[in-house]
Write a protein that holds these residues in place. Structure first.
Motif, mmCIF file in Angstrom:
data_model
loop_
_atom_site.group_PDB
_atom_site.id
_atom_site.type_symbol
_atom_site.label_atom_id
_atom_site.label_comp_id
_atom_site.label_asym_id
_atom_site.label_seq_id
_atom_site.Cartn_x
_atom_site.Cartn_y
_atom_site.Cartn_z
ATOM 1 N N THR A 75 -2.336 39.420 -35.718
ATOM 2 C CA THR A 75 -1.468 39.599 -34.554
ATOM 3 C C THR A 75 -2.320 39.800 -33.309
ATOM 4 O OG1 THR A 75 0.189 40.682 -35.950
ATOM 5 C CG2 THR A 75 0.406 40.986 -33.580
ATOM 6 N N VAL A 120 -3.414 41.472 -30.245
ATOM 7 C CA VAL A 120 -3.218 42.829 -29.723
ATOM 8 C C VAL A 120 -3.573 42.922 -28.245
ATOM 9 C CG1 VAL A 120 -3.497 43.971 -31.936
ATOM 10 C CG2 VAL A 120 -5.523 43.493 -30.548
ATOM 11 N N SER A 121 -4.330 41.950 -27.743
ATOM 12 C CA SER A 121 -4.615 41.962 -26.302
ATOM 13 C C SER A 121 -5.130 40.599 -25.837
ATOM 14 C CB SER A 121 -5.639 43.051 -25.950
ATOM 15 O OG SER A 121 -6.901 42.742 -26.506
ATOM 16 N N ASP A 169 -5.760 41.405 -34.409
ATOM 17 C CA ASP A 169 -5.770 42.444 -35.447
ATOM 18 C C ASP A 169 -5.302 41.808 -36.756
ATOM 19 O OD1 ASP A 169 -5.636 44.657 -37.030
ATOM 20 O OD2 ASP A 169 -4.243 45.778 -35.775
ATOM 21 N N LYS A 194 -0.209 34.817 -26.495
ATOM 22 C CA LYS A 194 0.178 35.980 -25.716
ATOM 23 C C LYS A 194 0.172 37.228 -26.597
ATOM 24 C CE LYS A 194 5.086 34.927 -26.392
ATOM 25 N NZ LYS A 194 6.377 34.640 -25.720
ATOM 26 N N ASN A 195 0.148 38.367 -25.921
ATOM 27 C CA ASN A 195 0.079 39.643 -26.623
ATOM 28 C C ASN A 195 1.296 39.832 -27.551
ATOM 29 O OD1 ASN A 195 -0.842 42.168 -27.315
ATOM 30 N ND2 ASN A 195 0.085 43.194 -25.549
ATOM 31 N N GLY A 196 1.036 40.308 -28.791
ATOM 32 C CA GLY A 196 2.103 40.553 -29.770
ATOM 33 C C GLY A 196 2.439 39.360 -30.632
ATOM 34 N N GLU A 197 1.875 38.211 -30.371
ATOM 35 C CA GLU A 197 2.189 37.006 -31.144
ATOM 36 C C GLU A 197 1.490 37.046 -32.507
ATOM 37 O OE1 GLU A 197 2.229 32.131 -30.414
ATOM 38 O OE2 GLU A 197 1.365 33.500 -28.916
ATOM 39 N N GLU A 198 2.235 36.722 -33.550
ATOM 40 C CA GLU A 198 1.668 36.659 -34.901
ATOM 41 C C GLU A 198 1.147 35.248 -35.152
ATOM 42 O OE1 GLU A 198 4.448 38.000 -37.803
ATOM 43 O OE2 GLU A 198 4.558 40.038 -36.985
#
Length: 234
Positions: A157, A159-160, A174, A192-196
């Motif tokens: 994922t 994270v930044s 992560d 983008k942030n949070g994308e799996e």
């Protein structure tokens, strides 16, 4: 009126002895009546016993027939239960085999998932020159040709996605197992942030102006040598 008289009778027994002489015995009417009465009672008792025995035997036969029918029914039920038990045993065996196969498949999938989450894949879709950063900085520096993509080295994922002073953009993935991978490149981040992301997902496209990639790996928030986990084939 003339009083009726009771008739009396007697039984005369004549016995011939061995010497030819005859001996007579007279049985009086009273004794004879007694004998006949006793005989009559014996006959009545025998008849009653015969009738009673007949009834008992008849009831016993009915009971035997009932028990035979019951035994036959129980035998049929037992055979039906045996067939049902055999069927259920077969179903249990098939179900057990299915569960075992499912468990084996799930274990294989779980193992594959855990394996894919390790950041040991090559972080580029094509060949590139590689060197280790000097000094104490634990980082691999890749130089790739335009058309090659920067890709994730394992599932994880985002994270930044932040700015990087030296390389322009920094993406941190992560992997959910204590590992994190860091990608530093001067291109435009495609995530983008949070994308799996899956393993091999494109993070940057290499162009003329962003051919350098700085690659790092962290284990429990501590930088480690990427060469400890990375797999390079060819």
């Amino acid at each position: 009126m003339e009083q009726s008289r009771r008739r009396k009778f007697a039984l005369l027994l004549v016995i011939e002895r061995k010497d030819g002489t005859m001996k007579q015995h007279t049985i009086g009417s009273a004794l004879l009546e007694l004998i006949l009465g006793v005989a009559f009672l014996a006959v009545v008792a025998a008849v009653c016993k015969f009738v009673y025995d007949g009834i008992v035997i008849k009831d016993a036969r009915k009971e035997i027939v009932t028990q035979i029918v019951m035994i036959n029914n129980l035998t049929d039920e037992n055979e039906a239960l045996s067939v049902e038990n055999s069927t259920l045993s077969n179903k249990v065996a098939v179900l057990s085999e299915t569960v075992s196969k499912k468990a084996a498949t799930e274990d294989a999938i779980s193992q594959e998932t855990a394996e894919n989450a390790l950041p040991k894949g090559f972080p580029l879709s094509g060949s590139a020159a590689m060197e280790e950063a000097g000094g104490e900085e634990l980082m691999l520096i890749f130089s790739a040709s335009p058309g090659v993509n920067v890709i994730t080295s394992g599932t994880g994922t985002v994270v930044s996605v932040d700015a990087d002073e030296e390389y322009g953009t920094k993406v941190i993935i992560d992997h959910g197992n204590g590992y994190q991978s860091v990608y530093r490149n001067n291109g435009t981040a495609l995530v983008k942030n949070g994308e799996e992301l899956g393993k091999g997902y494109i993070l940057f496209s290499i162009e003329e102006e962003n051919q350098k990639l700085g690659y790092q790996v962290l284990k429990d928030d501590v930088l480690i040598d990427p060469m400890q986990v990375i797999e390079i084939n060819g």
